[in-house]
Design a protein around this motif. Structure first.
Motif, short mmCIF file in Angstrom:
data_model
loop_
_atom_site.label_atom_id
_atom_site.label_comp_id
_atom_site.label_asym_id
_atom_site.label_seq_id
_atom_site.Cartn_x
_atom_site.Cartn_y
_atom_site.Cartn_z
N ASP A 298 -9.26 -0.73 -0.48
CA ASP A 298 -8.83 -0.80 -1.88
C ASP A 298 -7.48 -0.12 -2.14
O ASP A 298 -6.99 -0.12 -3.27
N LYS B 195 1.09 -7.22 -5.90
CA LYS B 195 2.16 -6.90 -6.85
C LYS B 195 3.20 -8.02 -6.87
O LYS B 195 3.29 -8.84 -5.96
N GLU C 195 -2.77 -3.43 -2.82
CA GLU C 195 -2.57 -3.92 -4.18
C GLU C 195 -1.66 -5.14 -4.19
O GLU C 195 -0.61 -5.14 -3.53
N TYR D 224 0.87 -1.20 0.00
CA TYR D 224 0.00 0.00 0.00
C TYR D 224 0.89 1.22 0.00
O TYR D 224 1.88 1.29 0.71
#
Length: 306
Positions: A13, A18, A16, A6
């Motif tokens: 939201d 990755k 993420e 983050y």
């Protein structure tokens, strides 16, 4: 490796999934392949920057004034030792371990992390033999908080203890720890969690939706606010004259000795993590959205590797 990062504070939201570089352990570190992590209140607070007004600025200075300093959340974990630095001698490759990251370098929302074998801010030890990886990941923080605060209140056999918020992570462990010490436990929770709290060892349960615990006809040696949603002034109404009020809002210290004692209790089947639900790492946003609702029972686990 896969990791959840983050880059800004906010709603779930902001998290993420990755691909990032796999870490390499330093001389005093171990490389841990993480099998499971959890969504703790600390993870939610850091993600949202939901700190009490008095502590908001100091917290932001510590964790990042305008954006998070540490990009990966996750305060507790279980997994296996996959590698280690040349000065790391405590564990062997393949050892099954659990513990806390305390955001030392990065958190546990990743397939791998590197942590010092021993350091003052977190703890690692061999996983309890009778717990699976999901249960082991859910054990450290809630149980250590419960044990630390109950000992601070001088828990002992025969004492009457009321636990407000008994169905949460800290509360569900507090019920079991207090029972282990020989205390008589009264839990406060919602209607749907009454049977759960009784199964953990409470002798009486107050349904807060139907009854105000401060009007309870009885006095307690200890009132434990396990969710930070009641006050000392309210608790005084049901505390004995020399009774003690404790709350998760108090500062606690994670110590290896606490984790070892709780591991022993788990292996003796005196302590059992209660798991509400499990999510895959890919579903981390949904997991945080669920915890944000404020109705989780026990612990929410994130499965990372098989």
């Amino acid at each position: 490796m896969k990791a959840v990062i983050y880059k800004k504070y906010g709603a779930p939201d902001v998290l993420e999934l990755k691909e990032i570089d796999k870490p390499t352990p330093k001389d005093n570190e171990v490389l841990i392949k993480i099998f499971a992590a959890t969504v703790t209140s600390g993870d939610v607070r850091l993600r949202s920057s939901d700190f009490p007004p008095l502590f908001w600025l100091p917290a932001r200075l510590i964790f990042g004034l305008f954006k998070p300093k540490k990009k990966i959340l996750g305060h507790e974990f279980s997994g296996i030792i996959e590698g280690k630095g040349r000065n790391a001698t405590k564990f062997k490759i393949g050892d099954e371990v659990f513990g806390t990251t305390t955001m030392q370098n990065s958190g546990s929302y990743a397939e791998f992390t590197c942590l010092p074998e021993q350091w003052k801010h977190g703890v690692i030890d061999l996983k309890p033999t009778n717990l699976n990886f999901k249960e082991a990941a859910a054990l450290p923080i809630g149980s250590m908080t419960a044990l630390f605060l109950l000992e601070k209140a001088k828990i002992s056999e025969g004492k009457n203890v009321l636990i407000y918020g008994a169905s949460g992570s800290v509360g569900s462990y507090a019920v079991q720890v207090a029972k282990y010490f020989g205390a008589s436990v009264t839990g406060v929770c919602g209607t749907s969690n009454i049977n759960m709290i009784k199964s953990l060892g409470a002798v009486k349960v107050i349904d807060y939706k139907k009854e105000d615990y401060t009007l309870f006809n009885g006095k307690f040696d200890i009132v434990f606010d396990a969710v930070g949603k009641t006050t000392k002034s309210k608790a005084k109404k049901v505390l004995k004259k020399d009774g003690v009020f404790i709350s998760v809002k108090m500062l606690t210290k994670e110590k290896r000795e606490h984790l070892l004692r709780l591991k022993e209790l788990a292996e003796k089947e005196k302590l059992k993590p209660f798991i509400d639900s499990c999510y895959q790492l890919e579903d981390i946003v949904s997991a945080h959205e669920y915890v944000d609702q404020g109705h989780k029972r026990g612990n929410v686990v994130i499965e990372i590797s098989q």
